[in-house]
Design an enzyme around this catalytic site. Structure first.
Site, mmCIF file in Angstrom:
data_model
loop_
_atom_site.group_PDB
_atom_site.id
_atom_site.type_symbol
_atom_site.label_atom_id
_atom_site.label_comp_id
_atom_site.label_asym_id
_atom_site.label_seq_id
_atom_site.Cartn_x
_atom_site.Cartn_y
_atom_site.Cartn_z
ATOM 1 N N LYS A 4 59.075 54.382 47.060
ATOM 2 C CA LYS A 4 59.710 53.049 46.928
ATOM 3 C C LYS A 4 60.962 52.979 47.799
ATOM 4 C CE LYS A 4 57.823 52.888 42.316
ATOM 5 N NZ LYS A 4 57.777 52.200 41.049
ATOM 6 N N ASN A 12 54.739 57.568 45.882
ATOM 7 C CA ASN A 12 55.353 56.320 46.354
ATOM 8 C C ASN A 12 56.860 56.435 46.113
ATOM 9 O OD1 ASN A 12 56.232 53.723 46.812
ATOM 10 N ND2 ASN A 12 55.195 52.834 45.026
ATOM 11 N N GLY A 71 57.268 53.047 35.697
ATOM 12 C CA GLY A 71 58.687 53.354 35.533
ATOM 13 C C GLY A 71 59.188 53.249 34.104
ATOM 14 N N GLU A 129 47.220 50.352 38.219
ATOM 15 C CA GLU A 129 48.600 50.567 37.780
ATOM 16 C C GLU A 129 49.001 49.478 36.792
ATOM 17 O OE1 GLU A 129 50.932 53.124 40.769
ATOM 18 O OE2 GLU A 129 51.216 51.026 41.285
ATOM 19 N N HIS A 155 51.196 46.458 45.662
ATOM 20 C CA HIS A 155 51.901 47.072 44.533
ATOM 21 C C HIS A 155 52.493 45.953 43.675
ATOM 22 C CE1 HIS A 155 54.851 49.311 42.232
ATOM 23 N NE2 HIS A 155 54.202 50.411 42.561
ATOM 24 N N GLU A 207 55.228 45.628 42.309
ATOM 25 C CA GLU A 207 56.603 45.252 42.651
ATOM 26 C C GLU A 207 56.622 44.285 43.831
ATOM 27 O OE1 GLU A 207 58.136 49.231 42.900
ATOM 28 O OE2 GLU A 207 57.967 49.425 40.727
ATOM 29 N N SER A 218 53.894 56.024 35.344
ATOM 30 C CA SER A 218 54.545 57.062 34.537
ATOM 31 C C SER A 218 53.750 58.358 34.458
ATOM 32 C CB SER A 218 54.879 56.540 33.131
ATOM 33 O OG SER A 218 55.829 55.491 33.215
#
Ligand code: PEP
Length: 250
Positions: free
Chosen positions: A11, A9, A169, A163, A93, A95, A209
């Site tokens: 992003k 991904n 991250g 996730e 996701h 985010e 991660s």
């Protein structure tokens, strides 16, 4: 037998020069032994698909609108992704759930649209750090799954990605017992909803991660069928060792 999947991904990262990374990944011998998907930003989709054509790497989107077309400025539909050469799309996701207020109900409608367009819907679920700490992670993730998953979900059109938000991250990763517990919980919820046979065929990726240094341990965890990789998918030099580790996991 579930085919292992390494999904990258990108992003909101990457310009046309970054497409060379896809060509590099496609040349890695291990990329032929597992399924490899790279999800660049929408601006690069068509060219990424052209560069990946004839290789075992496939290309995916990072989001789609639930409608096929219409007055939705700035949005991209699932048929448009397919037309650009995408084979899959990441949905829900964390985010997008956080930045755009996406609900699980909306994610479900997007997944239905993706499947109708012939795309594999990669549906993301995951708890926040506070939910992990207060002991509600299993319930939170089960509810996200129940509400995000279309009834049409099957092995051919759906992938789940667990996730944990606190691992994305951050360089922090749950221990393998926590990953195993959540993936087995997700498999059981899938079986309760779709039946054992369908549930056994749906791949469950771990994301958060994943790096070359921890991939082998994560891929040895029961019910982990691959990874959704953010930062470490941007450079072939990081992503290829993760693909190597997945191929070696058998
Ligand atoms: C992600 O955002 O899907 C992700 C897993 O990111 P990272 O690998 O950078 O934690």
């Amino acid at each position: 037998m579930r085919r292992k999947l390494a999904a990258g991904n990108w992003k909101m990262n990457g310009d046309r020069a970054a497409l060379a990374e896809i060509e590099q990944v496609a040349k890695a011998p291990s990329a032929a032994g597992v399924e490899v998907l790279i999800c660049p930003p929408a601006t690069l989709l068509a060219e990424a698909a052209a560069r990946a054509a004839g290789t075992t790497v496939t290309i995916g989107g990072q989001d789609c609108h639930p409608a096929a077309a219409g007055a939705h400025t700035g949005d991209i539909s699932a048929p448009m992704l397919a037309d650009a050469g995408a084979r899959a799309v990441i949905l829900g996701h964390s985010e997008r759930r956080a930045d755009h207020g996406e609900t699980s109900k909306l994610v479900r409608h997007k997944a239905e649209a993706a499947q109708a367009a012939g795309l594999v819907a990669i549906i993301c679920v995951g708890e926040t750090e506070a939910q992990r700490d207060d002991g509600t992670a299993l319930d939170v993730v089960a509810r996200q799954l129940a509400e995000s998953l279309p009834d049409s979900a099957g092995a051919e059109n759906t992938v789940l990605a667990y996730e944990p938000v606190w691992a994305i991250g951050t360089g922090r990763v749950p221990d393998t017992a926590q990953i195993a517990e959540m993936h087995s919980h997700l498999r059981a919820r899938l079986a309760a909803r779709l039946g054992t046979n369908v549930a056994q065929g749906i791949r469950i990726l771990y994301g958060g991660s994943v790096k070359p240094g921890n991939a082998t341990e994560i891929f040895a965890t029961p019910n982990v069928d691959g990874a959704l990789v953010g930062g470490a998918s941007l450079k072939a030099g990081d992503f290829i060792p993760i693909i190597d580790a997945l191929a070696a996991a058998g």
